[in-house]
Write a protein that holds these residues in place. Sequence first.
Motif, PDB file in Angstrom:
ATOM      1  N   VAL A 120      -8.390   4.105  -2.378  1.00 11.36           N
ATOM      2  CA  VAL A 120      -7.271   3.105  -2.685  1.00 11.36           C
ATOM      3  C   VAL A 120      -7.670   2.412  -3.801  1.00 11.36           C
ATOM      4  O   VAL A 120      -5.937   1.915  -4.033  1.00 11.36           O
ATOM      5  CB  VAL A 120      -6.989   2.501  -1.055  1.00 11.36           C
ATOM      6  N   LYS A 121      -8.575   1.646  -4.536  1.00 12.28           N
ATOM      7  CA  LYS A 121      -8.353   1.806  -5.547  1.00 12.28           C
ATOM      8  C   LYS A 121      -8.139   2.385  -6.773  1.00 12.28           C
ATOM      9  O   LYS A 121      -7.092   1.798  -7.794  1.00 12.28           O
ATOM     10  CB  LYS A 121      -9.904   0.921  -5.935  1.00 12.28           C
ATOM     11  N   PHE A 148      -9.926 -10.937  -0.902  1.00 18.59           N
ATOM     12  CA  PHE A 148      -9.252  -9.730  -1.051  1.00 18.59           C
ATOM     13  C   PHE A 148      -9.449  -8.302  -0.682  1.00 18.59           C
ATOM     14  O   PHE A 148      -8.754  -7.173  -0.798  1.00 18.59           O
ATOM     15  CB  PHE A 148      -9.329  -9.499  -2.318  1.00 18.59           C
ATOM     16  N   GLU A 149     -10.690  -8.327  -0.877  1.00 15.12           N
ATOM     17  CA  GLU A 149     -11.802  -6.881  -0.299  1.00 15.12           C
ATOM     18  C   GLU A 149     -11.900  -5.643   0.793  1.00 15.12           C
ATOM     19  O   GLU A 149     -11.023  -4.983   1.227  1.00 15.12           O
ATOM     20  CB  GLU A 149     -13.216  -7.105  -1.044  1.00 15.12           C
ATOM     21  N   GLU A 150     -11.611  -7.345   1.985  1.00 19.85           N
ATOM     22  CA  GLU A 150     -10.905  -6.690   3.229  1.00 19.85           C
ATOM     23  C   GLU A 150     -10.009  -6.395   3.372  1.00 19.85           C
ATOM     24  O   GLU A 150      -9.207  -5.644   4.292  1.00 19.85           O
ATOM     25  CB  GLU A 150     -10.766  -8.301   3.926  1.00 19.85           C
ATOM     26  N   ARG A 151      -9.019  -7.029   2.388  1.00 21.59           N
ATOM     27  CA  ARG A 151      -7.405  -5.864   2.139  1.00 21.59           C
ATOM     28  C   ARG A 151      -7.378  -4.606   2.297  1.00 21.59           C
ATOM     29  O   ARG A 151      -6.684  -4.025   2.160  1.00 21.59           O
ATOM     30  CB  ARG A 151      -6.355  -7.439   2.272  1.00 21.59           C
ATOM     31  N   LEU A 152      -8.290  -4.479   0.460  1.00 17.67           N
ATOM     32  CA  LEU A 152      -7.903  -3.192   0.486  1.00 17.67           C
ATOM     33  C   LEU A 152      -8.764  -2.393   1.444  1.00 17.67           C
ATOM     34  O   LEU A 152      -7.977  -1.502   1.461  1.00 17.67           O
ATOM     35  CB  LEU A 152      -9.159  -3.881  -1.131  1.00 17.67           C
ATOM     36  N   LEU A 153      -9.592  -2.861   2.103  1.00 16.70           N
ATOM     37  CA  LEU A 153     -10.276  -1.541   2.734  1.00 16.70           C
ATOM     38  C   LEU A 153      -9.055  -1.371   4.387  1.00 16.70           C
ATOM     39  O   LEU A 153      -9.491  -0.956   4.388  1.00 16.70           O
ATOM     40  CB  LEU A 153     -11.696  -2.842   4.260  1.00 16.70           C
ATOM     41  N   LYS A 154      -8.122  -2.615   4.613  1.00 18.10           N
ATOM     42  CA  LYS A 154      -7.042  -1.990   5.347  1.00 18.10           C
ATOM     43  C   LYS A 154      -6.343  -1.144   4.429  1.00 18.10           C
ATOM     44  O   LYS A 154      -5.621  -0.895   5.710  1.00 18.10           O
ATOM     45  CB  LYS A 154      -6.806  -3.950   5.844  1.00 18.10           C
ATOM     46  N   PHE A 158      -4.890   1.848   6.592  1.00 13.29           N
ATOM     47  CA  PHE A 158      -3.738   2.473   6.542  1.00 13.29           C
ATOM     48  C   PHE A 158      -3.214   3.817   5.853  1.00 13.29           C
ATOM     49  O   PHE A 158      -2.281   5.247   5.854  1.00 13.29           O
ATOM     50  CB  PHE A 158      -2.303   1.626   6.371  1.00 13.29           C
ATOM     51  N   PHE A 159      -3.963   4.110   4.068  1.00 11.50           N
ATOM     52  CA  PHE A 159      -3.701   5.208   3.245  1.00 11.50           C
ATOM     53  C   PHE A 159      -3.911   6.268   4.032  1.00 11.50           C
ATOM     54  O   PHE A 159      -3.532   7.467   4.501  1.00 11.50           O
ATOM     55  CB  PHE A 159      -4.508   4.603   2.149  1.00 11.50           C
ATOM     56  N   SER A 160      -5.252   6.069   4.675  1.00  6.57           N
ATOM     57  CA  SER A 160      -6.093   7.367   5.416  1.00  6.57           C
ATOM     58  C   SER A 160      -4.974   8.100   6.898  1.00  6.57           C
ATOM     59  O   SER A 160      -5.013   8.832   7.425  1.00  6.57           O
ATOM     60  CB  SER A 160      -6.844   7.072   6.139  1.00  6.57           C
TER      61      SER A 160
END
Length: 255
Positions: A120-121, A148-154, A158-160
Amino acid sequence: MTPPEAQSRPTHKPRPWVDLLVSIIIPSVILMKLSGDEYLGNVMALVIGLAFPLGWGLFELVRYRKYNFIAVLGVISVGLTGGIGLLALDAGWLAIKEAAVPAVIGIAVLLSTRTRYPLVKTLLYNPTVLDVDKIQAVLKERGSEAEFEERLLKASYFFSLTFLFSSIMNFVLAKWIVTSPSGTQAFNEELGRMTLVSYPMIAIPSMIMMIAIFYYLWRSIRRLTGYTLEEVMAPHLAAQQERKSSDTPSGGQDQ
């Protein structure tokens, strides 16, 4: 300094209408309309029809050095479709292949969250789209990096899910539309129909999901940094935006 070969490399510009024409419309028309013996025949129509998306994918990979996992998998996917048709394998393999490709990408997205470089990054939160250094500096200053890292993980989860949706829909469409034995004219026509139908039924919903994920990511950046979108755009995009604004004549100028 930037290596000379990187400086001379052409910049990749998205061309959605060309992608749609070459990857969807032309192959679909060839497979559905030219597979008869009076035209190209089953084998030649399949080869020529799939040559367009395969050739275009290889061109993008070579010319713009876009050797990313998803692009390579897309080229492999088209090659496998051709192999199933040319080798006259059971049509059920097509449904399995159609479901497997996005499933593999979805699994890769999940696995990448355990590495230093989540997909996602790479695809959404990267220096070609956003001024990552500027964002990270403010996050560090405010002590918001962990949140922010938690939100990136979420966002990764979603992406998957978008690829899970594509996997299920691809399987359903393939089983529903492609029912004739591979290597026949009917198989080619059904393959072309599936390719055409997959765009409004799969590609567009997946695109909307991707936009929603980017919006979620952007709202997270906005809340945690206070920046507007214009303030965190990648420098080259911001420069382009300024150039466009300066090139636009003001309404009050004399003719």
